[in-house]
Write a protein that holds these residues in place. Structure first.
Motif, PDB file in Angstrom:
ATOM      1  N   ILE A 386       0.880  -1.241  -0.130  1.00  0.00           N
ATOM      2  CA  ILE A 386      -0.109  -0.012   0.553  1.00  0.00           C
ATOM      3  C   ILE A 386       1.136   1.733   0.014  1.00  0.00           C
ATOM      4  CG2 ILE A 386      -1.189   1.613   1.378  1.00  0.00           C
ATOM      5  CD1 ILE A 386      -2.807  -0.868   2.159  1.00  0.00           C
ATOM      6  N   VAL A 387       1.683   1.315   0.546  1.00  0.00           N
ATOM      7  CA  VAL A 387       2.816   3.063   1.003  1.00  0.00           C
ATOM      8  C   VAL A 387       3.531   2.812  -1.051  1.00  0.00           C
ATOM      9  CG1 VAL A 387       4.593   3.390   2.173  1.00  0.00           C
ATOM     10  CG2 VAL A 387       3.317   2.494   3.560  1.00  0.00           C
ATOM     11  N   VAL A 388       4.276   1.405  -0.314  1.00  0.00           N
ATOM     12  CA  VAL A 388       5.442   1.911  -1.945  1.00  0.00           C
ATOM     13  C   VAL A 388       4.221   2.160  -3.723  1.00  0.00           C
ATOM     14  CG1 VAL A 388       6.093   0.104  -3.613  1.00  0.00           C
ATOM     15  CG2 VAL A 388       6.606  -0.044  -1.372  1.00  0.00           C
ATOM     16  N   GLN A 389       2.849   1.615  -3.094  1.00  0.00           N
ATOM     17  CA  GLN A 389       1.656   1.903  -4.908  1.00  0.00           C
ATOM     18  C   GLN A 389       1.383   3.195  -4.572  1.00  0.00           C
ATOM     19  OE1 GLN A 389      -1.001  -0.816  -5.524  1.00  0.00           O
ATOM     20  NE2 GLN A 389      -2.005   0.990  -6.407  1.00  0.00           N
ATOM     21  N   SER A 390       1.213   3.836  -2.934  1.00  0.00           N
ATOM     22  CA  SER A 390       1.365   5.409  -2.821  1.00  0.00           C
ATOM     23  C   SER A 390       1.889   6.147  -2.688  1.00  0.00           C
ATOM     24  CB  SER A 390       0.046   5.434  -1.359  1.00  0.00           C
ATOM     25  OG  SER A 390       1.300   5.208  -0.401  1.00  0.00           O
ATOM     26  N   ARG A 458      12.915   8.714  -5.280  1.00  0.00           N
ATOM     27  CA  ARG A 458      11.577   8.936  -4.576  1.00  0.00           C
ATOM     28  C   ARG A 458      11.618   8.696  -3.345  1.00  0.00           C
ATOM     29  NH1 ARG A 458       7.149  12.275  -4.626  1.00  0.00           N
ATOM     30  NH2 ARG A 458       5.491  10.719  -4.043  1.00  0.00           N
ATOM     31  N   MET A 459      12.439   7.362  -2.810  1.00  0.00           N
ATOM     32  CA  MET A 459      12.212   6.852  -1.493  1.00  0.00           C
ATOM     33  C   MET A 459      13.276   5.956  -1.085  1.00  0.00           C
ATOM     34  SD  MET A 459       8.899   4.681  -0.314  1.00  0.00           S
ATOM     35  CE  MET A 459       9.665   3.327  -1.343  1.00  0.00           C
ATOM     36  N   VAL A 460      13.688   6.033   0.301  1.00  0.00           N
ATOM     37  CA  VAL A 460      14.275   5.436   1.298  1.00  0.00           C
ATOM     38  C   VAL A 460      13.722   4.377   1.588  1.00  0.00           C
ATOM     39  CG1 VAL A 460      16.818   5.090   2.516  1.00  0.00           C
ATOM     40  CG2 VAL A 460      16.230   6.192   0.251  1.00  0.00           C
ATOM     41  N   LEU A 461      14.047   3.072   1.289  1.00  0.00           N
ATOM     42  CA  LEU A 461      13.175   1.635   1.786  1.00  0.00           C
ATOM     43  C   LEU A 461      14.385   0.879   2.627  1.00  0.00           C
ATOM     44  CD1 LEU A 461      10.592  -0.524   0.084  1.00  0.00           C
ATOM     45  CD2 LEU A 461      11.711  -1.468   2.174  1.00  0.00           C
ATOM     46  N   LEU A 462      14.045   0.778   4.090  1.00  0.00           N
ATOM     47  CA  LEU A 462      15.026  -0.203   4.384  1.00  0.00           C
ATOM     48  C   LEU A 462      13.789  -0.611   5.952  1.00  0.00           C
ATOM     49  CD1 LEU A 462      17.027   2.426   5.710  1.00  0.00           C
ATOM     50  CD2 LEU A 462      18.307   0.409   4.354  1.00  0.00           C
ATOM     51  N   THR A 463      14.617  -2.119   6.676  1.00  0.00           N
ATOM     52  CA  THR A 463      14.220  -2.248   7.613  1.00  0.00           C
ATOM     53  C   THR A 463      14.850  -2.153   9.135  1.00  0.00           C
ATOM     54  OG1 THR A 463      14.153  -4.474   5.460  1.00  0.00           O
ATOM     55  CG2 THR A 463      13.536  -5.431   8.081  1.00  0.00           C
ATOM     56  N   ASN A 464      13.661  -2.109   9.797  1.00  0.00           N
ATOM     57  CA  ASN A 464      14.171  -1.750  11.288  1.00  0.00           C
ATOM     58  C   ASN A 464      13.135  -1.845  12.085  1.00  0.00           C
ATOM     59  OD1 ASN A 464      16.091  -0.410  12.920  1.00  0.00           O
ATOM     60  ND2 ASN A 464      14.345   1.939  13.445  1.00  0.00           N
ATOM     61  N   CYS A 465      13.483  -3.144  12.883  1.00  0.00           N
ATOM     62  CA  CYS A 465      15.063  -3.205  12.521  1.00  0.00           C
ATOM     63  C   CYS A 465      14.693  -4.459  11.759  1.00  0.00           C
ATOM     64  CB  CYS A 465      14.954  -4.492  14.491  1.00  0.00           C
ATOM     65  SG  CYS A 465      14.394  -4.921  15.154  1.00  0.00           S
ATOM     66  N   THR A 466      16.109  -5.678  11.696  1.00  0.00           N
ATOM     67  CA  THR A 466      15.630  -6.752  10.411  1.00  0.00           C
ATOM     68  C   THR A 466      15.107  -7.729  11.488  1.00  0.00           C
ATOM     69  OG1 THR A 466      18.406  -6.895  11.567  1.00  0.00           O
ATOM     70  CG2 THR A 466      18.120  -5.664   9.599  1.00  0.00           C
ATOM     71  N   PHE A 467      14.989  -8.678  11.120  1.00  0.00           N
ATOM     72  CA  PHE A 467      14.559 -10.064  12.016  1.00  0.00           C
ATOM     73  C   PHE A 467      15.470 -10.131  12.912  1.00  0.00           C
ATOM     74  CE2 PHE A 467      12.413 -13.696  10.302  1.00  0.00           C
ATOM     75  CZ  PHE A 467      11.436 -14.490  11.751  1.00  0.00           C
ATOM     76  N   LEU A 491      10.051   4.949   4.437  1.00  0.00           N
ATOM     77  CA  LEU A 491       9.840   4.423   4.325  1.00  0.00           C
ATOM     78  C   LEU A 491      10.531   2.551   5.323  1.00  0.00           C
ATOM     79  CD1 LEU A 491       7.299   1.802   4.636  1.00  0.00           C
ATOM     80  CD2 LEU A 491       8.031   0.968   2.216  1.00  0.00           C
ATOM     81  N   TRP A 492      10.308   3.281   6.840  1.00  0.00           N
ATOM     82  CA  TRP A 492      10.509   1.851   7.270  1.00  0.00           C
ATOM     83  C   TRP A 492       9.880   0.940   8.078  1.00  0.00           C
ATOM     84  CZ3 TRP A 492      15.813   3.182   9.018  1.00  0.00           C
ATOM     85  CH2 TRP A 492      16.362   4.597   8.378  1.00  0.00           C
ATOM     86  N   ASP A 493      10.090  -0.482   7.168  1.00  0.00           N
ATOM     87  CA  ASP A 493       9.475  -1.095   7.426  1.00  0.00           C
ATOM     88  C   ASP A 493       9.975  -2.272   9.020  1.00  0.00           C
ATOM     89  OD1 ASP A 493       8.542  -3.786   8.271  1.00  0.00           O
ATOM     90  OD2 ASP A 493       8.955  -5.002   5.930  1.00  0.00           O
ATOM     91  N   GLU A 494       9.098  -1.746   9.754  1.00  0.00           N
ATOM     92  CA  GLU A 494       9.444  -1.985  11.287  1.00  0.00           C
ATOM     93  C   GLU A 494       7.997  -3.106  12.305  1.00  0.00           C
ATOM     94  OE1 GLU A 494       9.899   2.993  13.222  1.00  0.00           O
ATOM     95  OE2 GLU A 494       7.817   1.353  13.572  1.00  0.00           O
ATOM     96  N   THR A 564       5.361   0.825   9.131  1.00  0.00           N
ATOM     97  CA  THR A 564       4.583  -0.626   8.487  1.00  0.00           C
ATOM     98  C   THR A 564       5.160  -1.573   9.680  1.00  0.00           C
ATOM     99  OG1 THR A 564       6.302  -1.253   6.693  1.00  0.00           O
ATOM    100  CG2 THR A 564       3.913  -0.210   6.451  1.00  0.00           C
ATOM    101  N   GLN A 565       4.417  -1.504  10.530  1.00  0.00           N
ATOM    102  CA  GLN A 565       4.409  -2.452  11.823  1.00  0.00           C
ATOM    103  C   GLN A 565       2.818  -3.455  11.762  1.00  0.00           C
ATOM    104  OE1 GLN A 565       3.623  -0.242  15.400  1.00  0.00           O
ATOM    105  NE2 GLN A 565       6.095   1.042  14.895  1.00  0.00           N
ATOM    106  N   SER A 566       3.879  -4.748  12.426  1.00  0.00           N
ATOM    107  CA  SER A 566       3.044  -5.837  12.592  1.00  0.00           C
ATOM    108  C   SER A 566       3.034  -5.813  13.618  1.00  0.00           C
ATOM    109  CB  SER A 566       3.926  -7.057  11.759  1.00  0.00           C
ATOM    110  OG  SER A 566       4.070  -7.068  10.543  1.00  0.00           O
ATOM    111  N   THR A 567       1.177  -5.664  14.356  1.00  0.00           N
ATOM    112  CA  THR A 567       1.074  -5.466  16.051  1.00  0.00           C
ATOM    113  C   THR A 567       1.051  -7.244  16.012  1.00  0.00           C
ATOM    114  OG1 THR A 567      -0.046  -3.593  14.767  1.00  0.00           O
ATOM    115  CG2 THR A 567      -0.696  -4.471  17.074  1.00  0.00           C
ATOM    116  N   HIS A 568       0.312  -7.473  15.087  1.00  0.00           N
ATOM    117  CA  HIS A 568       0.467  -9.162  15.700  1.00  0.00           C
ATOM    118  C   HIS A 568       2.015  -9.674  16.150  1.00  0.00           C
ATOM    119  CE1 HIS A 568       1.973 -11.402  11.580  1.00  0.00           C
ATOM    120  NE2 HIS A 568       1.581 -10.453  11.602  1.00  0.00           N
ATOM    121  N   LYS A 569       2.864  -9.887  15.429  1.00  0.00           N
ATOM    122  CA  LYS A 569       3.802  -9.983  15.571  1.00  0.00           C
ATOM    123  C   LYS A 569       4.423  -9.728  17.586  1.00  0.00           C
ATOM    124  CE  LYS A 569       5.729 -11.007  10.979  1.00  0.00           C
ATOM    125  NZ  LYS A 569       5.235 -10.232  10.115  1.00  0.00           N
ATOM    126  N   THR A 570       4.518  -8.570  17.607  1.00  0.00           N
ATOM    127  CA  THR A 570       5.497  -7.847  18.302  1.00  0.00           C
ATOM    128  C   THR A 570       4.268  -7.940  19.632  1.00  0.00           C
ATOM    129  OG1 THR A 570       5.978  -5.789  18.113  1.00  0.00           O
ATOM    130  CG2 THR A 570       7.132  -7.932  17.571  1.00  0.00           C
TER     131      THR A 570
END
Length: 905
Positions: A386-390, A458-467, A491-494, A564-570
């Motif tokens: 959703i974020v990437v496409q928007s 347009r954008m920098v996309l990083l994973t924070n924090c990593t697995f 876009l921070w993948d949290e 973006t956050q996986s509420t169900h994960k943490t």
């Protein structure tokens, strides 16, 4: 008994010291009844009371007066009453029973020694009680004045109050800061005009909490007339979810222009205890409300006739069935009563929310520090798309962490982005990647700038924090990237970092926390002056100087951050419950319409209401007890570290990877190598989290298991899961990852350590009885896992057919992806020696699909990428059962030469 230095936190110390005091008091009671005296037990009890005395000043239960009562019992030799009272306190603290009812502590009050354990109560029974919290009152008063404050506030309590609280009174601003960092029961702070500045506490494990503040704030420089307002400001900075109330004798004009943080109300030199009481309850209720969960419960009570889709609604299709009654018995009736496709009747639409869902999302935005928050019921994979496409348009250049979650790669395909992949630093010996160094990000941006393509970035996309738990210095990344391109979107993948908002140490490295900080600091006079001076210094500088310089962002930079956050994960949420947090200054004017279109594209028109309700309740939980649960989560992980590091038996086969193992020295400016060291105890981590380029999330414990002779996947499946019932997600060739969460208990940690000891003992016995050849076989397996690990391959490059020029690395992944839809454009090549010879001879073969070995789970090839000898070597060395996108019977799927020639740029 462990010494104070052995404890990571004061809460661990408190719990263990009460347990030890209970044992000592019971021992004294037995000795007394048997006619013997024990000076050793007496000295132990006195020492424990001495250690606990400063600690208990910050808690309402058992309270300082009850604590003094224990001292008198011990001094008077009344060991029977001491034993009974200490036992009841220790049990109430462990079970949480004091939160539900008054605990009798004297022999006159105690009529029944057996009472309900809080943990043993059914959820329905616990739900009937009023939630309990504590109010911290900051005022340097005498004992009689303290009694006056306490009694007058408690007199205001009413039976109809929705919550119940107890006051804790501390004298100084520093004590207030210790209190809110130590006592997780505190939900409100009342700052009165009589407070002093300095704490008189001299217990190091408590005073260490002040280092978190003193590093950034000049507390000693605060003037007496500023104590109250500054206390409110610092409370908001450290724990923004708390309510603060200021009682002051200063004029309204003086107070109005001050920064009071999130002070809910100012009381002007009056003792209006009723108004204070009502405001305290109102403030907690503001966070306690869960609008959609409440609406769903009310809907489930309504008598309705169902004449729409969903036969399962109201449980009708189950209750009338002769064959699926077991489903109704398993789930219970409420889940079906609340199941509906209706958006009216007090409910709301997720796609166009105007009622309780909208209110729930707004409350989540407040809780997580966002400007806007959106719920998702089909996971963070969808949130990422959703974020990437928007925000990304076809042809826009996006800088992407190459080993990020696969949903981002597919999102790039859907958006038609030109992808510039960036490599994380490798950890070859453990077959995992770290994170992308800031120098690599800046280098990529500067290359694009030199090529005249910066306007397309347009954008920098990083994973924070990593697995694996590598956390970026988010503020530094955003500041230095904005110094190169001032309107860059982040876009921070949290997905694994949703809990981080609710701990002061973690919060400084979250996307929303940093975005709010930058909004405040970018336009300050200091930033303007620093930027202007740096611009002059860099006027004729080459790229190396830019890379070596800590860049300052321009004052007119735009703060544009998404998380973006996986509420169900943490946190607490049903499976697939996720959130998108937005802190974008240009969202309203530029992105909002496109965002809603993307949201409509990827969100189901039949979202699961149970997931939405769980997101609403999960938000309520973290606003009220997130701080407590995250503290306990960290403590659990630290306990695992210490237990493994201190145990010689476990050290023979296992090793907890430290920050020094997982983060190269060049990225650890603080020099801290480990959270815990057996020789030196616990490290002071505040500086590390404040300045290092990367830090290691302590809630993740990566355990090296190569010394057991089992690879990570075998150890996970055959040993932990099949034999002991321990579930984990992530493995690498020679490691397994244990992740603590807000549901992890000390019993779970104890069981894990017990299992590891049993495994180590079994290995000892096996090797004791092994023959010479069996020992050699074991040593060879260990050597293969620990020493002979295939090196991780870097991203090679996109083939020229999918690039627009050779001077910059971006590639058109969308064209490559859809080119492979035609089977005539593809061929399969076996991964044998002849393929390696072709690659080494310089032949260009191009992958037509994503190739993702699991574990480790990152794509080593994407559509349009040139296959390198290093990538093939890595693939051939892998001994994993799953390689997504690869068919072992056919080989690698590649583009034909004709297909590559047909691509039109």
């Amino acid at each position: 008994m462990p010494s104070i230095r052995d404890y990571y936190s004061a809460t661990q110390l408190r719990a263990d010291r009460w347990s030890a005091l209970r044992e000592a008091a019971e021992g004294l009671a037995r000795q007394s009844r048997e006619g013997r005296q024990s000076q050793k037990l007496m000295a132990t009890a006195e020492h424990l009371l001495e250690v606990l005395a400063p600690v208990e000043r910050y808690w309402a239960f058992p309270g300082i007066h009850a604590f003094e009562h224990l001292r008198r019992l011990l001094q008077n030799g009344n060991t029977d009453d001491l034993s009974v009272t200490v036992r009841r306190i220790a049990r109430a603290l462990t079970s949480g029973a004091y939160r539900r009812r008054s605990i009798p502590l004297t022999s006159e009050e105690i009529d029944n020694e057996d009472y309900e354990d809080e943990a043993s109560l059914a959820p329905e029974a616990r739900a009937l009680g009023r939630p309990y919290f504590e109010v911290l009152i900051v005022d340097d008063v005498s004992e009689s004045q303290e009694r006056f404050l306490r009694q007058n506030l408690l007199r205001m309590r009413r039976v109809e109050d929705p919550f119940i609280y107890e006051p804790v009174i501390v004298p100084s601003l520093e004590d207030a800061l210790i209190g809110i960092l130590f006592n997780y029961n505190v939900q409100a702070v009342v700052v009165r005009p009589g407070l002093s500045l300095k704490s008189r506490i001299e217990l190091p494990i408590l005073s260490q909490y002040l280092t978190r503040v003193s590093e950034e704030e000049e507390v000693d420089a605060i003037e007496p007339h500023e104590y109250g307002p500054e206390a409110c400001r610092l409370i908001e900075k450290i724990r923004p979810e708390l309510d603060a109330y200021l009682v002051t004798d200063r004029s309204a004009e003086d107070i109005a222009g001050l920064d009071l943080g999130r002070c809910r109300r100012v009381f002007y030199n009056q003792e209006d205890f009723q108004e204070l009481h009502l405001n305290i309850l109102r403030g907690v209720d503001r966070r306690y409300r869960s609008p959609f969960f409440t609406a769903l419960k009310e809907y489930s009570k309504q008598p309705t006739g169902v004449f729409h889709a969903m036969p399962i609604s109201r449980g009708k299709s189950i209750s009338r069935s002769h064959w699926i009654q077991d489903m109704g018995a398993f789930y219970g009736s409420n889940i079906f009563l609340a199941e509906t496709s209706a958006t009216s009747g007090g409910l709301d639409s997720l796609l166009e929310p105007r009622g309780p869902i909208k209110e729930a999302q707004d409350m989540a935005a407040r809780a997580f520090g966002a400007k806007h928050t959106f719920f998702a019921t089909n996971g963070t994979s969808t949130c990422n798309k959703i974020v990437v496409q928007s925000v990304v348009r076809p042809g826009d250049i996006v800088l992407v962490d190459r080993d990020c979650h696969k949903s981002h790669h597919y999102g790039m395909v859907l958006a038609g982005a030109s992808v510039a992949y960036m490599d994380s630093y490798p950890l070859h010996e453990h077959s995992m990647y770290g994170a992308v160094p800031l120098r690599e990000i800046k280098h990529t941006l500067l290359r694009l700038k030199a090529a005249g393509k910066l306007d397309r970035v347009r954008m920098v996309l990083l994973t924070n924090c990593t697995f694996d738990g590598i956390v970026y210095n988010v503020r530094r990344v955003m500041e230095e990237c904005l110094a190169i391109k001032k309107d860059l979107i982040f876009l921070w993948d949290e997905a694994w970092f949703g809990f981080a908002r609710f701990d002061p140490t973690y919060r400084q490295r979250t996307a929303m926390g940093v975005a709010n900080t930058l909004r405040e600091t970018l336009r300050t006079k200091e930033t303007v002056e620093a930027w202007e001076a740096q611009q002059k210094a860099l006027e004729d500088a080459d790229e190396e100087v830019w890379l070596d310089t800590r860049l300052v962002p321009p004052p007119d930079a735009r703060v544009r951050a998404y998380a973006t956050q996986s509420t169900h994960k943490t946190l607490t949420s049903l499976r697939q419950g996720s959130m998108i947090h937005v802190n974008d200054q240009d969202f309203k004017g530029e992105v909002e319409q496109a965002f809603h279109e993307a949201y409509m594209t990827h969100t189901s028109t039949s979202p699961n209401y149970q997931i939405i309700a769980s997101l609403d309740v999960g938000r309520r939980q973290v606003e009220l007890e997130g701080f407590e649960f995250v503290q306990k989560q960290i403590e659990s992980a630290m306990s695992i570290r210490r237990a493994v590091s201190d145990n010689p038996l476990l050290n023979k086969y296992f090793r907890v990877l430290t920050a020094g193992d997982m983060i190269p020295e060049a990225f650890r400016e603080s020099g801290v190598e480990a959270y815990y060291d057996p020789d030196h105890g616990w490290a002071d981590t505040w500086n590390m989290w404040g300045q290092d380029e990367f830090v290691l999330d302590p809630t993740r414990v990566t355990l090296a298991v190569g010394g057991t002779g089992w690879d990570g996947d075998t150890f996970k499946t055959k040993i932990l899961m099949d034999k002991y019932g321990i579930q984990i997600n992530k493995t690498s060739r020679n490691t397994v990852l244990f992740m603590t969460n807000i549901g992890t208990t000390r019993s779970s940690v104890a069981y894990l350590i017990e299992v590891m000891v049993e495994i180590a003992n079994d290995l000892d016995e096996l090797l004791d009885d092994a023959s010479k050849m069996e020992r050699r076989s074991f040593e060879n397996r260990v050597s293969a896992l620990v020493e002979h690990v295939p090196p991780l391959p870097d991203f090679s490059r996109f083939h020229d057919a999918f690039r627009h020029g050779k001077d910059t690395p971006e590639g058109d992944i969308r064209t490559a992806f859809f080119l492979a839809y035609n089977e005539d454009n593809c061929d399969y090549i076996p991964t044998d020696d002849s393929l390696m010879q072709r690659l080494e001879a310089g032949e260009e073969l191009v992958s037509s699909s994503f190739i993702i070995p699991y574990p480790p789970g990152f794509p080593i090839l994407v559509p349009g990428q040139v296959i390198s000898p290093e990538i093939l070597s890595f693939m051939r060395a892998l001994d994993v059962s799953e390689i997504h996108g690869y068919r072992a019977d056919l080989g690698l799927r590649v583009f034909t030469k004709e297909a590559l020639k047909s691509v039109k740029k």
